[in-house]
Design a protein around this motif. Sequence first.
Motif, short mmCIF file in Angstrom:
data_model
loop_
_atom_site.label_atom_id
_atom_site.label_comp_id
_atom_site.label_asym_id
_atom_site.label_seq_id
_atom_site.Cartn_x
_atom_site.Cartn_y
_atom_site.Cartn_z
N TYR A 438 0.85 -1.19 0.00
CA TYR A 438 0.00 0.00 0.00
C TYR A 438 0.89 1.24 0.00
O TYR A 438 1.79 1.38 0.83
N SER A 439 0.61 2.15 -0.93
CA SER A 439 1.29 3.45 -0.91
C SER A 439 0.38 4.51 -0.27
O SER A 439 0.85 5.58 0.12
N ALA A 440 -0.89 4.21 -0.16
CA ALA A 440 -1.88 5.05 0.53
C ALA A 440 -3.03 4.13 0.97
O ALA A 440 -3.10 2.96 0.57
N LYS A 441 -3.92 4.65 1.80
CA LYS A 441 -5.00 3.83 2.33
C LYS A 441 -5.86 3.20 1.24
O LYS A 441 -6.40 2.12 1.42
N ASN A 442 -5.97 3.88 0.09
CA ASN A 442 -6.83 3.39 -0.98
C ASN A 442 -6.05 3.01 -2.23
O ASN A 442 -6.63 2.86 -3.31
N THR A 443 -4.73 2.85 -2.10
CA THR A 443 -3.91 2.57 -3.28
C THR A 443 -2.93 1.44 -2.99
O THR A 443 -2.14 1.52 -2.03
N ILE A 444 -2.99 0.39 -3.81
CA ILE A 444 -2.03 -0.71 -3.73
C ILE A 444 -1.06 -0.56 -4.90
O ILE A 444 -1.45 -0.62 -6.06
N ASP A 445 0.20 -0.36 -4.57
CA ASP A 445 1.24 -0.16 -5.58
C ASP A 445 1.90 -1.49 -5.89
O ASP A 445 3.07 -1.73 -5.59
N GLY A 446 1.15 -2.40 -6.49
CA GLY A 446 1.68 -3.71 -6.86
C GLY A 446 1.94 -4.59 -5.66
O GLY A 446 1.34 -4.43 -4.59
N SER A 447 2.86 -5.52 -5.80
CA SER A 447 3.17 -6.47 -4.73
C SER A 447 4.68 -6.73 -4.70
O SER A 447 5.40 -6.41 -5.64
N ARG A 448 5.14 -7.31 -3.62
CA ARG A 448 6.51 -7.75 -3.48
C ARG A 448 6.49 -9.22 -3.08
O ARG A 448 5.52 -9.71 -2.53
N GLY A 449 7.60 -9.91 -3.38
CA GLY A 449 7.64 -11.34 -3.12
C GLY A 449 8.77 -11.76 -2.21
O GLY A 449 9.73 -11.01 -2.00
#
Length: 459
Positions: A438-449
């Motif tokens: 999450y980069s903000a409460k309503n924004t998911i900036d992709g994923s990490r593994g």
Amino acid sequence: MKRIITAALLSMIWVSGFSQGSTDYGSGMKFNLNEDGSKYMRFIAWNQIWLRSSQMNPGTMIADEPATKSTDIGNRRLRFLIYAQISKRYMIVTHFGINNQSFTGGGASGSTGTGGYGVGKKPGMFFHDAWNEYALVLPEKDKKFSLSLGGGLHYYMGLSRATMSSTLNMLMVDEPIFNWPLIDNSDEFGRQMGLFAKGKYGKFEYRVSANKPFSTNTPPVDVTDPAKAVAVDNSGNTEWSKAGYFEYQFLDTESNLLPYKVGSYLGTKRIFNIGAGFYNAQDGTRTSVNSKIEKHDIQLFAADAFVDLPIGKKEKKMAITAYSVYYNYDFGPNYLRNIGIMNVGVADPAFTGTKALAGAGNTQAAIGTGTIWYTQAGFLLPCKAEKPLVRVQPFGAVTYKNFEALDKSSTQFDAGANFFLDGHHAKITTQYSSRPVYSAKNTIDGSRGEFIVQLQIYL
């Protein structure tokens, strides 16, 4: 006394020579103190070593250097468990060890910098469990009903099967952590001090406890808008918590000698259980609005189902394992905990991009007010040989989280396989896990593994 010492020494020689795996393990390092074995002491030891390759959250540095990835090796769990019965009614349990030792953390309390007690070095062992137990109604006296009472630092924490999971025989490389919702805040690594009762009535199993949670004192951030109040762990002089888990076992019945729930039986039993549980702690968290403190109860509920069955032709030794659980968590308004297991990263103050809302390293939004649905499943592949060198069990899991503090829900996945050299006693586990960033409460900036190889032995 001479006879007991001689028997113990002979048992130790026998154990060291033959107890090397699931087929020959028997009762393991168990030392009978009388002829019929009703008085005994048993030792269990296990190590879980992790090798990892991890993608770091944006805004991470490791040892003062900006980092987007990391490879490392760490001690996830190094444990010893001892329990003994001097009669069929009395039992004492002691469980101690360390967790989460990495090259940057997990060392002795207060260790920093370099030298003999530098970061990550010489971790301090501590007690995970330490309780006494008395069997009020023995199961063999009344085959339908049994009841045991106990007290101390214990693991009978209710809520779900996974909340009382054994770490010796998990299907996945690890539990998802949110199954221990109080982890190291108002509990001691999943345990609390208190009193418990456990037992069975036919196919029905029950566990209830009353506990004194460990005190928490995180100060809440004062806000002027009640909608923006964030609950934090602050219990002051804690009230007693109440917990329970109730389960119906439709097929084979499971042992409840110890609290630890098996993750995968590898088809050696026929299990189909459904259960439900709760945890309640009065005034466990606090918020502050216009300098006015408000206390909130911690109210947690869960329902789950577990299946472990042999399938197909008997000689193929195939089996399926599946577990699904639904959590409904209420810690107070907008409560959220970000957790990263053996996190080697810290915040980079020089980073100018958009940082991860959860923080640096491998942290993610793990526990909070809201709902979580988690499902895992595995399949033990067929084998031809009577005693194959390796058995393989592919597995996968999916997690759905919907937290009040975040305006967007998330879904994440895990996949891997167990390679059994001798059942759970000697196995290698590989697992790849994704996590939303999450980069903000309503924004998911992709994923990490994160890719993990675990080496496990327990005796």
